[in-house]
Structures are given as structure tokens and as C-alpha cells.
Scaffold this motif. Structure first.
Motif, PDB file in Angstrom:
ATOM      1  N   ARG A  81      39.081  47.048  81.564  1.00 50.49           N
ATOM      2  CA  ARG A  81      38.608  47.967  81.138  1.00 50.49           C
ATOM      3  C   ARG A  81      38.956  49.474  81.122  1.00 50.49           C
ATOM      4  N   TYR A  82      40.102  49.504  81.910  1.00 53.07           N
ATOM      5  CA  TYR A  82      39.704  50.572  82.268  1.00 53.07           C
ATOM      6  C   TYR A  82      41.558  51.233  81.142  1.00 53.07           C
ATOM      7  N   THR A  83      41.389  50.237  80.490  1.00 53.53           N
ATOM      8  CA  THR A  83      43.159  50.500  80.373  1.00 53.53           C
ATOM      9  C   THR A  83      42.671  51.066  78.629  1.00 53.53           C
ATOM     10  N   PRO A  84      43.067  52.066  77.950  1.00 48.77           N
ATOM     11  CA  PRO A  84      43.096  51.856  76.525  1.00 48.77           C
ATOM     12  C   PRO A  84      43.813  50.917  75.539  1.00 48.77           C
TER      13      PRO A  84
ATOM     14  N   TYR B  54      49.950  39.633  70.779  1.00 53.55           N
ATOM     15  CA  TYR B  54      50.391  40.054  68.757  1.00 53.55           C
ATOM     16  C   TYR B  54      49.268  40.581  68.679  1.00 53.55           C
ATOM     17  N   PHE B  55      48.562  41.290  67.852  1.00 56.54           N
ATOM     18  CA  PHE B  55      47.505  42.052  67.295  1.00 56.54           C
ATOM     19  C   PHE B  55      46.569  41.327  65.929  1.00 56.54           C
ATOM     20  N   ALA B  56      45.147  40.735  66.407  1.00 54.12           N
ATOM     21  CA  ALA B  56      44.869  40.460  65.176  1.00 54.12           C
ATOM     22  C   ALA B  56      43.809  40.616  64.893  1.00 54.12           C
ATOM     23  N   PHE B  57      42.956  41.643  65.738  1.00 51.51           N
ATOM     24  CA  PHE B  57      41.510  42.478  65.906  1.00 51.51           C
ATOM     25  C   PHE B  57      41.209  42.476  64.547  1.00 51.51           C
ATOM     26  N   ASP B  58      39.703  42.880  64.191  1.00 56.39           N
ATOM     27  CA  ASP B  58      39.423  43.299  63.189  1.00 56.39           C
ATOM     28  C   ASP B  58      40.284  45.046  62.846  1.00 56.39           C
ATOM     29  N   ASP B  59      39.553  45.642  61.560  1.00 50.27           N
ATOM     30  CA  ASP B  59      39.579  46.851  61.468  1.00 50.27           C
ATOM     31  C   ASP B  59      38.522  47.668  62.366  1.00 50.27           C
ATOM     32  N   GLY B  60      38.789  48.677  63.427  1.00 47.39           N
ATOM     33  CA  GLY B  60      38.172  48.843  64.126  1.00 47.39           C
ATOM     34  C   GLY B  60      37.687  48.230  65.275  1.00 47.39           C
ATOM     35  N   GLU B  61      38.123  47.250  66.313  1.00 47.48           N
ATOM     36  CA  GLU B  61      38.122  46.034  66.473  1.00 47.48           C
ATOM     37  C   GLU B  61      39.536  46.347  68.054  1.00 47.48           C
ATOM     38  N   PRO B  62      38.913  46.090  69.157  1.00 46.90           N
ATOM     39  CA  PRO B  62      38.119  45.834  70.611  1.00 46.90           C
ATOM     40  C   PRO B  62      37.652  47.409  70.397  1.00 46.90           C
ATOM     41  N   ASN B  63      36.209  47.154  70.406  1.00 48.22           N
ATOM     42  CA  ASN B  63      35.370  48.642  70.433  1.00 48.22           C
ATOM     43  C   ASN B  63      34.775  48.551  71.720  1.00 48.22           C
ATOM     44  N   GLY B  64      34.985  48.124  72.803  1.00 51.34           N
ATOM     45  CA  GLY B  64      34.342  47.912  74.333  1.00 51.34           C
ATOM     46  C   GLY B  64      34.085  49.461  74.371  1.00 51.34           C
ATOM     47  N   THR B  65      33.580  49.456  75.411  1.00 49.14           N
ATOM     48  CA  THR B  65      33.584  50.967  76.308  1.00 49.14           C
ATOM     49  C   THR B  65      33.400  50.095  77.651  1.00 49.14           C
ATOM     50  N   LEU B  66      33.603  51.186  78.893  1.00 46.57           N
ATOM     51  CA  LEU B  66      32.989  51.486  80.410  1.00 46.57           C
ATOM     52  C   LEU B  66      31.363  50.660  80.356  1.00 46.57           C
ATOM     53  N   SER B  67      30.864  51.661  79.976  1.00 50.69           N
ATOM     54  CA  SER B  67      29.232  51.640  79.749  1.00 50.69           C
ATOM     55  C   SER B  67      29.038  50.637  78.745  1.00 50.69           C
ATOM     56  N   ALA B  68      29.621  50.158  77.490  1.00 51.60           N
ATOM     57  CA  ALA B  68      28.867  49.228  76.914  1.00 51.60           C
ATOM     58  C   ALA B  68      30.236  47.707  76.612  1.00 51.60           C
TER      59      ALA B  68
END
Length: 272
Positions: free
Chosen positions: A202-205, A223-237
């Protein structure tokens, strides 16, 4: 109607609906409801998929009366076709086989004998029962998968695959991922499906996303196949698990692994 154990040429398919309805293109024959498809497929996996894509399953004939009614219907039609149905041999080591009706992963004994003379005639060298990726599995591209409709968390999905001797599906090439995405779009179930991608740092951007194999190996995504704005997890969530997200055309989304707001089905993979 011959209950054939031989798989050698393309065959047509008889499906039964999953629900209680019996509307066109299904038709009532005796007490059963069936879709008698003349579309030819090769292999029982393709036959199961054809039925599943129509919200149905390969037809079972649990009584001799049901089987004879269908036999009469097919004789009247005179199509000259051979039809796949939902009978399957479960044990190649029993003389003659242990034949069952297969419906939604549940089996029931075949209680009568309607094979013609010299049938069934499979052997351990020539089993004549299925390919290694037969129903309920689906061959998509080079992979063999079990697509399960459910409402569970990602961590529960991992456990459910492992309980079957499988693992949450991994898609190590973008071609594999796109083939599965196309299959899910075609199914159009509206259900999210968990896969075996996981953020291990989780500490890697943006996270350090890996494919987790059955033996625990973590294969780096190339490869990168996430949707726009993904992945969007954070340390707190944190959102360290991954799914094909239905409402975004089954693109990859990061999701909570346990007790999150997204519950869904899952895709298990079988190594063959």
C-alpha cells in the motif's frame, strides 16, 4: 435419442431453462421445457457454454418417460443431427462408467439404461466423457475457468476457489484479460467478478499489483488495464483486491478485500 459417449463430430444441443418459465425459443415437451438448438458445436464445453449463454443448462432426462418423449420428438423432426445432453461419466475406473445427470454443479444418478448395444464403450485410454476443461468449466482462450455467480467478498471468493482445488483466476497477458472481458460482456449478467489480482504494498504509489497463483507465487502485472481513476485505494481506505466491474463494461477495478461495499461473483481457474 441416443445417449452418446462418443465425441467425434460437431453436434447440436438440447438445453433446459434455469427458471420456471417456458417461453420461446424454449418449448414444452411432456413435463419438461427445452431449447432444441440446431447450432453445431464441437466438444461438451462448447455445448454447456451455448446453454449457459441462454440462461439454461444441458438437458437432463431423469426418468425414462422424459427420455422417450424427447426421443419421439427428435424422430419426428428427422434432422439427422446428434444432440448433446447433460449426461456425464464421473468415474472412468468403474466398468461401464458412473453416469450422472449434471445440473448447475449438482449430480443425480441415471436410474435407467438407454444406451444402444456396445455403448458406452469408453476406456481409460479413450475416455469418451469430456475434455479436461468440460462443464462446469469454460475454455476461454488458452485458460480454463469456472465463472460463479455469487454475492461474496473478495477474500471469501479466494477461499471458495481453494475449496474446489482451484485458485482465483490470473490473467498474465492483456490478451487473456480481454478475452475474459469479452466473455463477461457477452454473458451480460450484471454481476461483478473477483479475480486473483492483489496489491501487496500500500505504500507504493498506485500499489504493487500481483497475480496470486495457487501455490502463493506473486507474479508482477506487466500491463495496465484498470479503469479510469483506478486503482484508487489509500492507506486509510485500502482497496487491495481486484474485480471485473460490471457497470464499467467489466474493466478492472480495485475493491475492498473483505466487508466492502462491492460483493460479487468470482472466476476460478483450473490448471490443465
Amino acid at each position: 435419442m441416443r445417449v452418446l459417449s462418443v465425441i467425434c463430430t460437431p453436434k447440436a444441443v438440447i438445453c433446459s431453462p434455469t427458471g420456471d418459465y417456458c417461453k420461446a425459443p424454449f418449448q414444452r415437451i411432456g413435463n419438461g421445457c427445452y431449447l432444441i438448438s440446431t447450432e453445431k458445436v464441437t466438444g461438451d464445453a462448447a455445448a454447456h457454454v451455448l446453454c449457459a449463454d441462454r440462461g439454461a443448462y444441458l438437458a437432463n432426462f431423469e426418468t425414462l418417460e422424459e427420455a422417450m418423449r424427447m426421443k419421439y420428438e427428435l424422430l419426428v423432426r428427422k434432422t439427422g443431427l446428434i444432440y448433446y445432453i447433460g449426461g456425464r461419466k464421473m468415474n472412468r475406473n468403474i466398468a461401464g462408467g458412473d453416469w450422472k445427470w449434471f445440473k448447475h454443479g449438482e449430480t443425480s444418478n441415471i436410474k435407467y439404461f438407454l444406451f444402444p448395444k456396445s455403448q458406452p464403450n469408453g476406456s481409460s485410454q479413450d475416455p469418451q466423457d469430456s475434455d479436461p476443461c468440460g462443464f462446469p468449466y469454460r475454455r476461454i482462450g488458452e485458460g480454463c475457468y469456472l465463472i460463479v455467480n455469487d454475492t461474496v467478498s473478495a477474500d471469501t471468493a479466494i477461499a471458495k476457489c481453494l475449496q474446489r482445488g482451484l485458485y482465483l483466476a490470473t490473467f498474465e497477458t492483456i490478451n487473456e484479460a480481454k478475452l475474459m472481458q469479452f466473455a463477461l460482456l457477452t454473458m451480460n449478467s450484471g454481476i461483478h467478478y473477483y479475480v486473483g489480482g492483489r496489491n501487496i504494498n500500500r505504500y507504493t504509489p498506485g500499489g504493487d499489483w500481483r497475480w496470486i497463483k495457487k501455490n502463493g507465487d506473486a507474479i508482477k502485472m506487466t500491463y495496465f488495464a484498470f479503469d479510469d481513476g483506478e486503482p484508487n485505494g489509500t492507506l486509510s481506505a485500502p482497496q487491495d483486491c481486484m474485480c471485473f466491474y460490471a457497470t464499467r463494461r467489466y474493466t478492472f477495478h480495485a475493491v475492498w478485500c473483505e466487508n466492502g461495499g462491492v460483493l460479487g461473483g468470482y472466476i476460478c481457474q483450473r490448471h490443465i
